[in-house]
Design a protein around this motif. Structure first.
Motif, mmCIF file in Angstrom:
data_model
loop_
_atom_site.group_PDB
_atom_site.id
_atom_site.type_symbol
_atom_site.label_atom_id
_atom_site.label_comp_id
_atom_site.label_asym_id
_atom_site.label_seq_id
_atom_site.Cartn_x
_atom_site.Cartn_y
_atom_site.Cartn_z
ATOM 1 N N GLU A 41 37.080 36.729 37.986
ATOM 2 C CA GLU A 41 36.764 38.231 38.425
ATOM 3 C C GLU A 41 36.288 38.462 39.821
ATOM 4 O O GLU A 41 37.075 39.513 40.560
ATOM 5 C CB GLU A 41 35.379 38.810 37.817
ATOM 6 C CG GLU A 41 35.323 40.256 37.554
ATOM 7 C CD GLU A 41 36.402 40.854 36.832
ATOM 8 O OE1 GLU A 41 36.507 42.267 36.862
ATOM 9 O OE2 GLU A 41 37.053 40.186 35.873
ATOM 10 N N GLY A 42 35.752 37.464 40.588
ATOM 11 C CA GLY A 42 35.506 37.451 41.995
ATOM 12 C C GLY A 42 36.689 37.330 42.993
ATOM 13 O O GLY A 42 37.215 38.103 43.622
ATOM 14 N N TRP A 43 37.630 36.460 42.526
ATOM 15 C CA TRP A 43 39.138 36.427 43.176
ATOM 16 C C TRP A 43 39.764 37.394 42.889
ATOM 17 O O TRP A 43 40.481 37.985 44.034
ATOM 18 C CB TRP A 43 39.834 35.069 42.572
ATOM 19 C CG TRP A 43 39.139 33.551 43.136
ATOM 20 C CD1 TRP A 43 38.366 32.849 42.429
ATOM 21 C CD2 TRP A 43 39.389 33.285 44.445
ATOM 22 N NE1 TRP A 43 38.084 31.795 43.245
ATOM 23 C CE2 TRP A 43 38.605 31.991 44.682
ATOM 24 C CE3 TRP A 43 39.861 33.897 45.638
ATOM 25 C CZ2 TRP A 43 38.598 31.291 45.702
ATOM 26 C CZ3 TRP A 43 39.999 33.175 46.780
ATOM 27 C CH2 TRP A 43 39.143 31.779 46.822
ATOM 28 N N SER A 44 39.511 38.228 41.915
ATOM 29 C CA SER A 44 40.566 39.553 41.728
ATOM 30 C C SER A 44 40.092 40.487 42.910
ATOM 31 O O SER A 44 40.749 41.493 42.970
ATOM 32 C CB SER A 44 40.484 40.229 40.246
ATOM 33 O OG SER A 44 39.150 40.711 40.257
ATOM 34 N N LEU A 45 39.058 40.417 43.211
ATOM 35 C CA LEU A 45 38.530 41.046 44.511
ATOM 36 C C LEU A 45 39.178 40.917 45.915
ATOM 37 O O LEU A 45 39.013 41.907 46.913
ATOM 38 C CB LEU A 45 37.096 41.304 44.644
ATOM 39 C CG LEU A 45 36.204 41.805 43.435
ATOM 40 C CD1 LEU A 45 34.731 41.923 43.909
ATOM 41 C CD2 LEU A 45 36.514 43.414 43.319
#
Length: 68
Positions: A41-45
């Protein structure tokens, strides 16, 4: 929002495992050292943050501001 608040939600400490980063305590004392990594989820930012960074750079150039 969970009892841990916004910070707990970001770090995945809210108990749902859905934060944007994870951490692992190093050593016997939890606060001595932590290693952090982004969750999926963090990498998707990353694209969003990159776009904001690039916008800020262009805005600074137009305003004649030198960023470090």
């Amino acid at each position: 929002m969970p009892d841990g608040g916004f910070d707990a939600d970001l770090h995945g400490d809210a108990g749902d495992g859905e934060g944007v980063d994870t951490h692992v305590a190093q050593g016997d004392i939890e606060w001595c050292r932590r290693e952090y990594d982004l969750t999926e989820e963090g990498w998707s930012l990353v694209p969003v943050l990159t776009a904001l960074y690039e916008w800020g750079q262009k805005r600074a150039d137009r305003a004649g501001i030198t960023l470090p």
